[in-house]
Scaffold this active site. Structure first.
Site, PDB file in Angstrom:
ATOM      1  N   GLY A  36      18.360  12.851   6.555  1.00  0.00           N
ATOM      2  CA  GLY A  36      17.722  13.786   7.495  1.00  0.00           C
ATOM      3  C   GLY A  36      17.517  15.138   6.829  1.00  0.00           C
ATOM      4  CE1 TYR A 145      18.283   0.539   8.984  1.00  0.00           C
ATOM      5  CE2 TYR A 145      16.494  -1.043   8.985  1.00  0.00           C
ATOM      6  CZ  TYR A 145      17.071   0.107   9.479  1.00  0.00           C
ATOM      7  OH  TYR A 145      16.428   0.826  10.463  1.00  0.00           O
TER       8      TYR A 145
END
Ligand code: UDP
Length: 331
Positions: A36, A145
């Site tokens: 982020g 993932y």
């Protein structure tokens, strides 16, 4: 509402922070900033209803005061990122989901998990409805993932069934738009940034693999509807005994696909970007990453039925807005 958004400084998390602040809610954004960026929430800093906390959600989570909702969006989400941070990806999907669910349970808050179309792996069924169980290679590089999110879904359903937490799971299909990083590694941002920089578009494999691309505003609308939808039957009403889960009509507590069903090959995406930015930009073919799914397209019947949602922004329009964003950002 007071809402916690983990991964709130990421691509989707930051759009959600913005949307919920716009709806007059109070938002605490938690992000450890490994993928982020503060740039995504800079415009919200100083807002009286916005708080940013730099923190790893795999550690014990405490937020003072009452909470109405916890949205768990923290995770590397681009194949390039989860290859670079494989263990962090597994940990945030497993330990991070557990902590976020624990926080929701402690506060009697609603919980929404950001899951993914990757739970379907390299699907043998297309389009993919939510009751398709998927075709995942657990030990492939992208398995970190896929399996983390599959575990996260299992953990979320367990908290729903065993602790009665009001949970929701969104399975997010490929999404694009402003706030993606220029070097994010995902196909739409790669092609746009390459085209704007006069570099060849890197098509992996022969480009015949397909994806279905949703503009971020549509996705955020779908997720917001899922978050705010009234609760369905409780787990007690849905189960006879905890270990014999009765299959009943899908409710907001079951996973919901959110994505745009318009399916294109990667080569078609490259051609669209060429048409919008410059037809002379060459295409360069590169090796296909391991276990890259051959097709991907959401069946959005459930979202239409439960949320009265469907995407509104067409590909040309969405690409145009995204190109404008990157044009300004790359200046
Ligand atoms: N891809 C590509 N060129 C790039 C980046 C990605 O051809 O520069 C391909 C990738 O192999 C995959 C598709 O585009 O088939 C979508 O990749 P992305 O990383 O955006 O997301 P995925 O759907 O694989 O998670």
């Amino acid at each position: 509402m007071r809402v916690v958004i983990t991964g709130g400084a990421g691509f989707l998390g930051s759009h959600l922070c913005q949307r919920l602040i716009g709806l007059e809610h109070e938002v605490t954004c938690i992000d450890n900033l490994i993928t982020g960026s503060m740039d995504n929430v800079a415009h919200l800093m100083g807002h009286e209803r916005f708080t940013f906390v730099k923190y790893n959600v795999c550690d014990y989570l405490h937020v003072a005061g009452p909470l109405d909702a916890v949205m768990h969006f923290a995770s590397p989400a681009s194949p390039q990122d989860y290859l670079e941070f494989p263990i962090a990806t597994l940990k945030v999907g497993a330990l991070g989901t557990h902590k976020a669910l624990g926080l929701a349970k402690a506060k009697n808050a609603r919980f929404l998990l950001a899951s993914t179309s990757e739970v379907y792996g390299d699907p043998l069924v297309s389009p993919q409805p939510e009751d398709y169980w998927g075709n995942v290679n657990p030990i492939s590089p992208r398995g970190v993932y896929d399996e983390a999110k599959r575990f996260a879904e299992a953990m979320t359903m367990a908290y729903h069934r065993y602790h009665g937490v009001d949970t929701r799971i969104v399975r997010i299909f490929n999404t694009y738009g402003p706030a993606m990083r220029p070097k994010d590694g995902r196909v739409v941002s790669n092609f746009i940034v390459q085209a704007l920089s006069g570099e060849p578009l890197t098509v992996y494999g022969d480009g015949s693999q397909t994806r279905s691309f949703c503009y971020v505003d549509d996705l955020v609308e779908g997720i917001t509807r899922l978050l705010l939808a009234p609760s369905g039957k409780t787990h007690e009403e849905r189960t006879d005994r905890a270990f014999i889960y009765q299959r009943s009509a899908p409710s907001v507590h079951d996973p919901t696909n959110i994505g745009n069903p318009q399916e294109l090959s990667v080569l078609e995406i490259a051609r669209k970007v060429q048409a919008l930015i410059g037809t002379e930009i060459p295409i360069e073919f590169k090796p296909l990453p391991a276990d890259d799914p051959k097709v991907r397209r959401p069946d959005i019947t459930r979202a239409r039925t439960l949320l009265d949602w469907e995407p509104k922004v067409g590909l040309e329009e969405g690409l145009g807005r995204t190109i404008e964003y990157f044009r300004k950002r790359l200046l």
